[in-house]
Design an enzyme around this catalytic site. Structure first.
Site, PDB file in Angstrom:
ATOM      1  N   CYS A 118       0.833  -1.202   0.000  1.00 41.75           N
ATOM      2  CA  CYS A 118       0.000   0.000   0.000  1.00 41.75           C
ATOM      3  C   CYS A 118       0.868   1.252   0.000  1.00 41.75           C
ATOM      4  CB  CYS A 118      -0.918  -0.002   1.216  1.00 41.75           C
ATOM      5  SG  CYS A 118      -2.056   1.400   1.275  1.00 41.75           S
TER       6      CYS A 118
ATOM      7  N   CYS B 257       0.205   4.963   6.959  1.00 45.94           N
ATOM      8  CA  CYS B 257      -0.431   4.763   8.265  1.00 45.94           C
ATOM      9  C   CYS B 257       0.601   4.165   9.223  1.00 45.94           C
ATOM     10  CB  CYS B 257      -1.634   3.844   8.138  1.00 45.94           C
ATOM     11  SG  CYS B 257      -2.846   4.380   6.905  1.00 45.94           S
TER      12      CYS B 257
ATOM     13  N   CYS C  22       0.440   0.401  10.400  1.00 41.85           N
ATOM     14  CA  CYS C  22       0.068  -0.654   9.455  1.00 41.85           C
ATOM     15  C   CYS C  22       1.265  -1.348   8.799  1.00 41.85           C
ATOM     16  CB  CYS C  22      -0.840  -0.076   8.376  1.00 41.85           C
ATOM     17  SG  CYS C  22      -1.487  -1.355   7.265  1.00 41.85           S
TER      18      CYS C  22
ATOM     19  N   CYS D   5     -16.116  -9.606   5.903  1.00 38.17           N
ATOM     20  CA  CYS D   5     -15.521  -8.333   5.497  1.00 38.17           C
ATOM     21  C   CYS D   5     -14.259  -8.623   4.694  1.00 38.17           C
ATOM     22  CB  CYS D   5     -15.183  -7.485   6.722  1.00 38.17           C
ATOM     23  SG  CYS D   5     -14.616  -5.822   6.286  1.00 38.17           S
TER      24      CYS D   5
ATOM     25  N   CYS E 273     -19.235  -7.017   3.668  1.00 41.41           N
ATOM     26  CA  CYS E 273     -18.608  -5.728   3.970  1.00 41.41           C
ATOM     27  C   CYS E 273     -17.284  -5.647   3.223  1.00 41.41           C
ATOM     28  CB  CYS E 273     -18.376  -5.608   5.473  1.00 41.41           C
ATOM     29  SG  CYS E 273     -17.542  -4.077   5.995  1.00 41.41           S
TER      30      CYS E 273
ATOM     31  N   CYS F 265     -19.611   1.261   8.542  1.00 42.46           N
ATOM     32  CA  CYS F 265     -18.802   0.674   9.613  1.00 42.46           C
ATOM     33  C   CYS F 265     -17.598   1.590   9.793  1.00 42.46           C
ATOM     34  CB  CYS F 265     -18.366  -0.741   9.225  1.00 42.46           C
ATOM     35  SG  CYS F 265     -17.263  -1.540  10.412  1.00 42.46           S
TER      36      CYS F 265
ATOM     37  N   ARG G 293     -18.126  -3.040  17.888  1.00 39.39           N
ATOM     38  CA  ARG G 293     -17.342  -4.236  17.585  1.00 39.39           C
ATOM     39  C   ARG G 293     -16.020  -4.246  18.342  1.00 39.39           C
ATOM     40  NH1 ARG G 293     -18.729  -6.886  13.324  1.00 39.39           N
ATOM     41  NH2 ARG G 293     -19.354  -5.029  12.159  1.00 39.39           N
TER      42      ARG G 293
END
Length: 335
Positions: free
Chosen positions: A54, A58, A61, A98, A130, A190, A262
């Protein structure tokens, strides 16, 4: 029963968050029982359909290409692989699947066409579908809705003031704009955040206020505990105390009483007793399965044992009704 609010102040939420711990849990548990079946917990399964590489930065991550982690980059999965994973998750008790892809944003290309086919195929299994694919345009959100998507995940992560410390490759407004596009397509939202990034209590309150003051509360609010990964800027962050997680869950439950809260990342490091406090405070959903994208997670059998001990039961798919866009349609694959 108090009416749902969308005009919370930071002071009001801060007062809730800082209540004496047992008083806070009691209030959250009471509101939870007034608004939902407190013994019912939704089981979701999260799979990484495209891993690593990616372009985002972040700080938490391991999938960011710029960080040197042990993560193995993997190309986009095939539709049949996703269907197989979905069937196994459903057999384990999951009512929602998801699918997460390590993209900065969705691009209108063959990869997105394949994701559309994944959504159609999993929708045929009568599971809530999702996706979390990064930033999304209104048109892309509509394509997903037309394919039968039930929910779209796009977390705020932290407060607007703290955001630049964690991510510089996109803005907070980018996040909010994606949520706006998701709502335009009449998908359920979400969206939650991560605790343990080095944020302050004020940051946590601010993030919850942003979510609670959206025109419509997110149907699902994930509360994640940071799982530090070697090679990322936050690799040395200490584990967040369980009491902080419980405070976040309880506060979210009080200010967003109808939402599914969640208990997400970090559960692998929690004991059954610690998780029980989270359920008492209003958590009514978990991710199950051995992995949560790229981090370890308890497996289905362990969770079923915990459910038996705590007297919990699994929530069925489409508990609040099935939107028109998720009605089964013949699966049409794209080239």
């Amino acid at each position: 029963m108090q009416p749902t609010k969308h005009n919370w102040t930071k002071e009001e939420i801060s007062e809730i968050y800082h209540k004496p711990f047992l008083d806070l849990v009691y209030e959250a548990a009471t509101i939870h029982r007034e608004n939902q079946d407190y013994s019912e917990v939704q089981i979701s399964s999260l799979i990484s359909i495209k891993t690593g590489g990616c372009s985002e930065d972040c700080a938490y991550c391991p999938q960011a290409a710029r960080y040197h982690t042990d993560l193995e980059v993997q190309a986009l999965m095939k539709v049949d692989q996703v269907v197989d994973a979905a069937q196994k998750a459903k057999a384990g008790g999951a009512s929602r699947l998801c699918m997460g892809a390590a993209w900065r944003e969705v691009r209108d290309n063959r990869d997105f066409d394949r994701v559309i086919d994944m959504v159609k195929a999993v929708n045929e299994l009568d599971m809530e579908v999702c996706c979390t694919l990064g930033m999304l345009t209104e048109g892309q959100a509509q394509r997903l809705a037309d394919a039968g998507l039930y929910a779209y995940n796009h977390n705020l992560d932290t407060s607007e003031d703290d955001y630049k410390r964690i991510i510089s490759t996109r803005t907070y407004d980018d996040r909010l704009n994606t949520l706006h596009n998701v709502r335009k397509a009449k998908l359920t939202v979400c969206s939650g955040g991560i605790v343990g990034l080095g944020e302050t209590d004020e940051d946590r309150v601010s993030m919850l206020r942003t979510l609670a003051n959206l025109p419509k509360h997110p149907e699902s609010v994930p509360i994640n505990a940071l799982v530090p990964v070697k090679g990322t800027p936050l690799e040395n962050q200490p584990r967040i105390p369980i009491w902080d997680m419980v405070r976040m869950i309880a506060t979210a439950r009080i200010i967003m009483p109808k939402s599914v809260v969640r208990l997400s990342a970090g559960r692998n490091e929690m004991s059954t007793v610690e998780q029980a406090f989270c359920f008492m405070a209003g958590a009514n959903s978990i991710f199950a399965g051995d992995k949560l994208l790229t981090t370890p997670n308890p497996d289905f059998s362990d969770d079923m044992k915990m459910f038996e001990i705590l007297g919990l039961k699994t929530r069925e798919a489409f508990k609040n009704g099935r939107p028109a866009n998720t009605i089964n349609k013949p699966v049409e694959t794209t080239a």
